[in-house]
Design a protein around this motif. Structure first.
Motif, PDB file in Angstrom:
ATOM      1  N   PRO A 243      46.973  37.594  30.186  1.00  0.00           N
ATOM      2  CA  PRO A 243      47.340  36.766  29.036  1.00  0.00           C
ATOM      3  C   PRO A 243      46.344  35.622  28.811  1.00  0.00           C
ATOM      4  O   PRO A 243      45.542  35.299  29.692  1.00  0.00           O
ATOM      5  CB  PRO A 243      48.716  36.220  29.425  1.00  0.00           C
ATOM      6  CG  PRO A 243      48.766  36.294  30.905  1.00  0.00           C
ATOM      7  CD  PRO A 243      47.904  37.452  31.308  1.00  0.00           C
ATOM      8  N   VAL A 244      46.405  35.021  27.640  1.00  0.00           N
ATOM      9  CA  VAL A 244      45.611  33.824  27.364  1.00  0.00           C
ATOM     10  C   VAL A 244      45.877  32.803  28.465  1.00  0.00           C
ATOM     11  O   VAL A 244      47.030  32.553  28.829  1.00  0.00           O
ATOM     12  CB  VAL A 244      45.974  33.237  25.984  1.00  0.00           C
ATOM     13  CG1 VAL A 244      45.459  31.808  25.845  1.00  0.00           C
ATOM     14  CG2 VAL A 244      45.416  34.111  24.867  1.00  0.00           C
ATOM     15  N   GLY A 245      44.816  32.246  29.018  1.00  0.00           N
ATOM     16  CA  GLY A 245      44.955  31.275  30.099  1.00  0.00           C
ATOM     17  C   GLY A 245      44.730  31.878  31.476  1.00  0.00           C
ATOM     18  O   GLY A 245      44.461  31.141  32.432  1.00  0.00           O
ATOM     19  N   ALA A 246      44.825  33.204  31.613  1.00  0.00           N
ATOM     20  CA  ALA A 246      44.539  33.850  32.903  1.00  0.00           C
ATOM     21  C   ALA A 246      43.060  33.661  33.241  1.00  0.00           C
ATOM     22  O   ALA A 246      42.219  33.529  32.351  1.00  0.00           O
ATOM     23  CB  ALA A 246      44.880  35.331  32.831  1.00  0.00           C
ATOM     24  N   ARG A 247      42.761  33.659  34.535  1.00  0.00           N
ATOM     25  CA  ARG A 247      41.379  33.473  34.951  1.00  0.00           C
ATOM     26  C   ARG A 247      40.853  34.708  35.681  1.00  0.00           C
ATOM     27  O   ARG A 247      41.608  35.381  36.378  1.00  0.00           O
ATOM     28  CB  ARG A 247      41.262  32.247  35.860  1.00  0.00           C
ATOM     29  CG  ARG A 247      41.521  30.970  35.081  1.00  0.00           C
ATOM     30  CD  ARG A 247      41.362  29.714  35.903  1.00  0.00           C
ATOM     31  NE  ARG A 247      41.342  28.571  34.996  1.00  0.00           N
ATOM     32  CZ  ARG A 247      40.732  27.421  35.240  1.00  0.00           C
ATOM     33  NH1 ARG A 247      40.103  27.237  36.381  1.00  0.00           N
ATOM     34  NH2 ARG A 247      40.744  26.453  34.344  1.00  0.00           N
TER      35      ARG A 247
END
Lengths: 370, 370
Positions: free
Chosen positions: A328-332
């Motif tokens: 998801p958006v924000g995962a690294r």
């Protein structure tokens, strides 16, 4: 600070892996009876170089006088500047020598030799594979250069060669052959100098591939290598290391998705990875790099397939049936780079971690410029 | 300091050419009635941006929050951060806004919109050519994003698109078509927002190719471009400029020769030029760049054909009958780069010169990192 909250994109370096890489090469070279002269051009970090011998200043090779100066500040005294000397850089060489640094220069022409001041030691570059500069071991100009240096009171200290073509060798047999050929060229050139009465105490060879695959270094007095501290996918691609030996990754954050194209977008573009596409010429093209999670586990066939300045595109390797992971958006993610020298150069510092931990235990700066 | 004695490799920038490039685009856009929002990602220099409007802070686009911060320090107040926002970067956005900077973010998902704090303006990224991120102008998610922003008290300020594919357009007709298509997509998306009751005061388009070839920008409120201040061989290759418009070169010194291979070696390797080989995909592959003398006159068909970290190889274009010029050790050359953004990023500063002079009249620093 942790890998979860440092501002992306940034470089993460696993100091334990660096140390293991250093130990492996040191053991190999100790078995061959030849010391390492580590090349600091890849890491450009006094802190990283300190992992080589518990912080003791070891003999090093540099690619710029900026590196020489920074390492001199840190107490290093035995430094080889292994790029053919431009005559107008000689005042900076002399200034470093006046500070007590035994700085050696490199050259491959009478023109350069005629500019070296008295007292400055020089290695003569020998070409072993047509990759860059250097004179042939049997070219009479080798002796012309040595005589020119000696006539000025400069010091013809020996010979240097670099098997640049070894980066395109593939597999054990080719790597061993490259190492043997590199040694042969250097030893032959040194013999020419000695037959003419020059002492030539230094016979310097090296590249990360040949350093690891040499089986006999008779006649060689030092081995240069630099990439091995970090390693990269180009080295893995020719069998010098495996992806698990890569000590450095680029940490990036997911900023978007294009399900219609099978893309995950990150904030790690070519500004963070460099434009280096070294694996494009190898058997397996790794795009801009393999992709792992923050704990270092590789995703199945996930590549950074394209890049703009501040955008990376992650997608499944062409032809693979692997599924695109849910990120998801924000995962690294962590990108394993093609070419450690080029990727590291895009950054000013390393975030130092240990296996199994996301804590950033130190931030180490890099040397910039020339 | 002059081009003859600064330590190589370094960047030379002709401020007169920068100014001419700025004036040309400003005139073109003024004729179309739309203001420029200069993108500072290429130059990353407050001093260079000051050439845009005699030092007055103009509206700018940034690619990193490091750029936003440095320009805020220099008095710039109208800044668009044109990379999809990572939620964990929002505290830095808010901190800059608290300093009085009207900083706008970019996003293309409901996930991102749901993280934007109240009061922060956002543009919704629209995809016009499948090049990177963005939603389709008619995708219902466009309104979902706007409603999500509005519900939080954030500000759906409008739409943004970037014709990334225009870098691969070639010739006037293709460039004009890319510009028209970029405008159409942005205007259509803005109409969707307005039909739903959003004001959408900003309709932002741009890339260096489309900015120069747009013939009608009806409905557009601002144009973004950054590369045009310096230009490069990729832009020349598709007809957006000519090599004489290139304002930035890499100055390097000859350090050796390989007559057997037709090579001149310099101290300008990929560390000085970057690994960018953007012209490899164009009709005419310029290698790592064209080669000029210190006064800017191009050598006939001389290219930087290969690079290692601190070595450049100059040789005659494959197939050309041009002679290799006589360039002794110590001679200096200027390399015209493929990609100004990537080449400039390898350096920390610009050496500023004027046409017809070798005097370095200023040294301007670049912004690094993220």
């Amino acid at each position: 600070m942790t890998l979860d909250d440092a501002q992306t994109p940034f470089l993460a370096v696993d100091a334990t892996v660096v140390r293991a890489n250093a130990d492996r090469l040191s053991r190999h070279l100790a078995g061959l009876g030849v010391p390492l002269r580590a090349h600091v051009k890849t890491t450009k970090s006094v802190d990283l170089a300190a992992l080589l011998d518990d912080g003791r200043p070891v003999p090093i090779t540099v690619s710029t006088l900026a590196e020489a100066s920074a390492f001199a500040d840190a107490g290093y005294r035995d430094i080889l500047y292994a790029v053919g000397i431009a005559p107008d850089k000689l005042p900076r060489v002399t200034a470093l020598r006046d500070r007590g640094v035994d700085l050696t220069v490199l050259l491959d022409s009478v023109e350069q030799a005629a500019a070296v001041p008295a007292g400055v030691p020089a290695l003569i570059e020998v070409d072993c594979d047509g990759h860059r500069g250097g004179v042939q071991p049997t070219d009479p100009v080798l002796l012309d250069i040595a005589h020119t240096l000696a006539a000025r009171g400069a010091v013809p200290r020996g010979v240097l060669t670099h098997a640049g073509e070894s980066y395109f060798a593939d597999g054990v047999a080719a790597l061993r052959a490259a190492a043997a050929h590199e040694r042969d060229c250097a030893v032959r050139a040194a013999a020419v100098l000695r037959a003419a009465g020059f002492e030539a105490p230094v016979v310097s060879v090296g590249s990360t591939p040949t350093a690891h695959f040499a089986t006999d270094l008779t006649g060689v007095t030092e081995v240069r290598a630099g990439n091995f501290l970090l390693f990269d996918l180009v080295m893995a691609g020719i069998g010098v290391c495996t992806p698990s030996d890569l000590a450095m990754t680029v940490v990036a954050t997911v900023i978007g998705h294009r399900p219609d194209k099978g893309w995950i977008l990150t904030d790690g573009g070519w500004m963070a990875t460099s434009r280096d596409r070294g694996t494009a010429r190898q058997r397996v093209d790794q795009g801009y790099g393999l992709v792992a999670d923050l704990d270092g586990t590789l995703y199945d066939d996930l590549l950074m397939t394209d890049a703009s300045q501040e955008h990376g595109i992650l997608s499944v390797r062409p032809g693979s049936s692997a599924a695109l992971p849910t990120l998801p958006v924000g995962a690294r993610v962590r990108i394993l780079p093609n070419h450690a020298c080029a990727t590291a150069a895009q950054h000013d510092r390393y975030h130092v971690v240990r296996p199994g931990s996301r804590a950033v235990e130190a931030v180490w700066s890099r040397i910039r410029g020339w």
